[in-house]
Design a protein around this motif. Structure first.
Motif, short mmCIF file in Angstrom:
data_model
loop_
_atom_site.label_atom_id
_atom_site.label_comp_id
_atom_site.label_asym_id
_atom_site.label_seq_id
_atom_site.Cartn_x
_atom_site.Cartn_y
_atom_site.Cartn_z
N ILE A 299 46.13 40.80 38.12
CA ILE A 299 47.50 40.37 37.87
C ILE A 299 48.09 41.13 36.68
O ILE A 299 49.22 41.61 36.74
N GLU A 300 47.30 41.28 35.62
CA GLU A 300 47.79 42.02 34.45
C GLU A 300 48.16 43.45 34.85
O GLU A 300 49.22 43.95 34.47
N GLU A 301 47.30 44.09 35.63
CA GLU A 301 47.55 45.46 36.10
C GLU A 301 48.80 45.53 36.99
O GLU A 301 49.61 46.44 36.85
N ALA A 302 48.92 44.56 37.89
CA ALA A 302 50.03 44.56 38.85
C ALA A 302 51.39 44.49 38.15
O ALA A 302 52.36 45.08 38.63
N PHE A 303 51.47 43.78 37.03
CA PHE A 303 52.75 43.59 36.35
C PHE A 303 52.94 44.47 35.13
O PHE A 303 54.01 44.47 34.52
N ARG A 304 51.93 45.25 34.77
CA ARG A 304 51.97 46.04 33.54
C ARG A 304 53.21 46.92 33.44
O ARG A 304 53.83 47.02 32.38
N GLU A 305 53.60 47.57 34.53
CA GLU A 305 54.72 48.52 34.50
C GLU A 305 56.04 47.92 35.00
O GLU A 305 57.02 48.63 35.13
N MET A 306 56.06 46.62 35.31
CA MET A 306 57.26 46.00 35.87
C MET A 306 58.24 45.65 34.76
O MET A 306 57.91 44.96 33.82
N GLU A 307 59.49 46.15 34.91
CA GLU A 307 60.47 45.90 33.85
C GLU A 307 60.98 44.47 33.84
O GLU A 307 61.36 43.95 32.79
N HIS A 308 60.99 43.77 34.99
CA HIS A 308 61.50 42.40 35.05
C HIS A 308 60.36 41.39 34.88
O HIS A 308 60.34 40.37 35.54
N SER A 309 59.43 41.70 34.02
CA SER A 309 58.27 40.84 33.82
C SER A 309 58.13 40.52 32.34
O SER A 309 58.43 41.36 31.49
N ASP A 310 57.65 39.30 32.05
CA ASP A 310 57.35 38.97 30.66
C ASP A 310 55.90 39.32 30.33
O ASP A 310 55.43 39.09 29.22
N HIS A 311 55.19 39.87 31.32
CA HIS A 311 53.80 40.31 31.20
C HIS A 311 52.87 39.15 30.80
O HIS A 311 51.86 39.36 30.13
N GLN A 312 53.22 37.97 31.25
CA GLN A 312 52.41 36.77 30.98
C GLN A 312 51.90 36.15 32.27
O GLN A 312 51.31 35.07 32.25
N GLU A 313 52.10 36.81 33.39
CA GLU A 313 51.75 36.22 34.69
C GLU A 313 50.27 35.85 34.79
O GLU A 313 49.92 34.82 35.36
N HIS A 314 49.39 36.69 34.26
CA HIS A 314 47.96 36.41 34.33
C HIS A 314 47.60 35.17 33.52
O HIS A 314 46.72 34.41 33.92
N PHE A 315 48.30 34.94 32.41
CA PHE A 315 48.06 33.72 31.63
C PHE A 315 48.62 32.49 32.36
O PHE A 315 48.02 31.42 32.31
N LEU A 316 49.76 32.66 33.02
CA LEU A 316 50.35 31.57 33.79
C LEU A 316 49.38 31.09 34.87
O LEU A 316 49.16 29.88 35.04
N VAL A 317 48.78 32.01 35.59
CA VAL A 317 47.83 31.65 36.65
C VAL A 317 46.65 30.87 36.06
O VAL A 317 46.23 29.86 36.62
N GLU A 318 46.15 31.30 34.91
CA GLU A 318 45.06 30.57 34.26
C GLU A 318 45.47 29.13 33.95
O GLU A 318 44.71 28.20 34.16
N LYS A 319 46.68 28.96 33.41
CA LYS A 319 47.17 27.62 33.07
C LYS A 319 47.34 26.77 34.33
O LYS A 319 46.99 25.59 34.35
N LEU A 320 47.91 27.37 35.37
CA LEU A 320 48.18 26.63 36.61
C LEU A 320 46.88 26.17 37.28
O LEU A 320 46.84 25.09 37.86
N ARG A 321 45.84 26.98 37.20
CA ARG A 321 44.55 26.59 37.80
C ARG A 321 44.03 25.28 37.21
O ARG A 321 43.32 24.55 37.86
N LYS A 322 44.35 25.02 35.95
CA LYS A 322 43.87 23.82 35.27
C LYS A 322 44.84 22.65 35.41
O LYS A 322 44.62 21.59 34.83
N SER A 323 45.93 22.84 36.15
CA SER A 323 46.98 21.82 36.22
C SER A 323 46.87 20.96 37.47
O SER A 323 46.16 21.29 38.41
N GLU A 324 47.65 19.89 37.47
CA GLU A 324 47.73 19.03 38.66
C GLU A 324 48.49 19.71 39.79
O GLU A 324 48.42 19.28 40.93
#
Length: 176
Positions: free
Chosen positions: A18-43
């Motif tokens: 995920i980090e690699e996929a979004f690294r060069e994307m201009e419309h990204s906050d480059h936090q997607e990989h952290f979001l997925v980690e948080k969501l995995r632990k969520s309801e």
């Protein structure tokens, strides 16, 4: 390309993908990989809707995540799914892998009893999979986005009929 459910042993590779996929994307906050980690632990997490695409050699090429979200309108609350993010490793991009993940995810979501999916995404990409503006359904977001970037799809006929309201994301998205 094989699509399968993500397993715990995949988490580190998915994080890197995920980090690699979004690294060069201009419309990204480059936090997607952290979001997925948080969501995995969520309801909001649905293990069956965290999917991986692998090539014939078992190399991880892409990942997609659908999580629970709600549509609220004061008196009523409706369940839907958020599609975020779709991640494809740069060397596998533009080969239809993201589309395969989306369509497979739709199929699983439907089998699990979900009626709709909502996303914020590129207005030229998602309509090819049946997405249309959320405004067509009377659904809005709790923040300003260009109207053409807020999209939804009905996985079943009339899946969003009379389900007007404002999208309420799980707290892990950091949106209030």
């Amino acid at each position: 390309m094989t699509i399968r459910q993500e397993e715990e042993k995949d988490y580190q590779k998915v994080f890197q993908l995920i980090e690699e996929a979004f690294r060069e994307m201009e419309h990204s906050d480059h936090q997607e990989h952290f979001l997925v980690e948080k969501l995995r632990k969520s309801e909001a997490f649905i293990p069956e809707l965290s999917l991986i695409a692998e090539d014939e050699n078992g190399n991880m090429a892409g990942h997609i995540l659908f999580t629970k979200l709600k549509i609220e309108n004061g008196s009523e609350t409706f369940e839907s799914l958020a599609l975020a993010p779709v991640s494809v490793k740069p060397e596998f991009q533009n080969k239809g892998i993201g589309g395969q993940l989306i369509l497979y995810g739709h199929q699983i979501a439907k089998e699990l009893g979900y009626d709709s999916v909502i996303l914020i995404g590129h207005e030229n990409y998602y309509p090819r999979f049946g997405y249309e503006k959320t405004s067509n359904f009377g659904i809005s977001f709790p923040f300003e986005i260009p109207e053409e970037n807020g999209m939804a799809i009905e996985l079943v006929k009339d899946g969003l009929k009379n389900k007007k309201g404002i999208v309420k994301y799980p707290k892990e998205f950091g949106i209030d």
